[in-house]
Design an enzyme around this catalytic site. Sequence first.
Site, PDB file in Angstrom:
ATOM      1  N   GLN A  61       0.512  -0.969   0.071  1.00 42.79           N
ATOM      2  CA  GLN A  61       0.218  -0.444  -0.770  1.00 42.79           C
ATOM      3  C   GLN A  61       0.910   1.222   0.164  1.00 42.79           C
ATOM      4  O   GLN A  61       1.398   1.962   0.732  1.00 42.79           O
ATOM      5  CB  GLN A  61      -1.247   0.313   1.120  1.00 42.79           C
ATOM      6  CG  GLN A  61      -1.805   1.107   0.834  1.00 42.79           C
ATOM      7  CD  GLN A  61      -2.950   1.119   2.126  1.00 42.79           C
ATOM      8  OE1 GLN A  61      -3.424  -0.285   1.837  1.00 42.79           O
ATOM      9  NE2 GLN A  61      -4.274   2.183   1.917  1.00 42.79           N
ATOM     10  N   PHE A  62       1.113   1.719  -0.912  1.00 44.40           N
ATOM     11  CA  PHE A  62       1.634   3.032  -1.248  1.00 44.40           C
ATOM     12  C   PHE A  62       1.404   3.916  -0.616  1.00 44.40           C
ATOM     13  O   PHE A  62       2.243   5.482  -0.649  1.00 44.40           O
ATOM     14  CB  PHE A  62       2.100   3.068  -2.658  1.00 44.40           C
ATOM     15  CG  PHE A  62       1.467   3.762  -3.825  1.00 44.40           C
ATOM     16  CD1 PHE A  62       1.186   5.333  -3.969  1.00 44.40           C
ATOM     17  CD2 PHE A  62       0.067   3.160  -4.033  1.00 44.40           C
ATOM     18  CE1 PHE A  62       0.105   5.597  -4.351  1.00 44.40           C
ATOM     19  CE2 PHE A  62      -0.949   3.779  -5.504  1.00 44.40           C
ATOM     20  CZ  PHE A  62      -0.447   4.703  -4.810  1.00 44.40           C
ATOM     21  N   THR A  63       0.085   4.576  -0.950  1.00 42.59           N
ATOM     22  CA  THR A  63      -0.912   5.434   0.122  1.00 42.59           C
ATOM     23  C   THR A  63      -0.101   5.423   1.682  1.00 42.59           C
ATOM     24  O   THR A  63      -0.488   6.844   2.438  1.00 42.59           O
ATOM     25  CB  THR A  63      -2.385   5.191   0.084  1.00 42.59           C
ATOM     26  OG1 THR A  63      -2.543   4.496   0.780  1.00 42.59           O
ATOM     27  CG2 THR A  63      -2.502   4.868  -1.639  1.00 42.59           C
TER      28      THR A  63
END
Length: 149
Positions: free
Chosen positions: A78-80
Site C-alpha cells: 500500500q504505497f498510499t
Amino acid sequence: MRAVIQQVKNANVVVNNEEISKIDKGFLVLLGIKDNDTMDDLAYVKKKIEKLRIFEDEDGKMNLSIEDVGGKILLVSQFTLFGDVRKGNRPSFIQAARPEKANEFYEIMKKELINDGFDVKTGKFQTHMEVGLINDGPTTILIDSERIL
C-alpha cells in the site's frame, strides 16, 4: 517503511470480483515502502510483525504474538501509506518507492516471513484491490522504521 498491522478475525482480498486471498485469525499487514528504505528497514519491520504481542492471553492481557496463537498473515502492498497531505488536500506520493523497488521489498518481506514459518497470503501488487476485514478489538498498530529510538 511503514506497516499498519490490524489484528483480524478474518480478512480477504478481492480483485476483479474474484477473491484471491483469505485468512482467518491473524494480521492484515498494509505495507508501504519508502524511496530510501534499506534492508535494515525491512528487517526491523519484519521482526516487529513477527514479535508483536497484541493477542490476549488467558488473563485478557495483550501478551501473545502471532506465532503464539498460530495466526496467519495477509500482506498487502500500500504505497498510499506515504501520502503526504501537509500542503493542500491532494496527497503527494513523492516519498513512496517506485514500483520496481516497492515490489522487490514486498516480495522479500513475503519470502522472509514464509521462511520464518508463517502462513502468508498476499494481495496483488499494483492492482486495484478490495480489502475486507473484521478487525478484532479493534486493534491497529502502526510501525514506522524511521521512528526507531
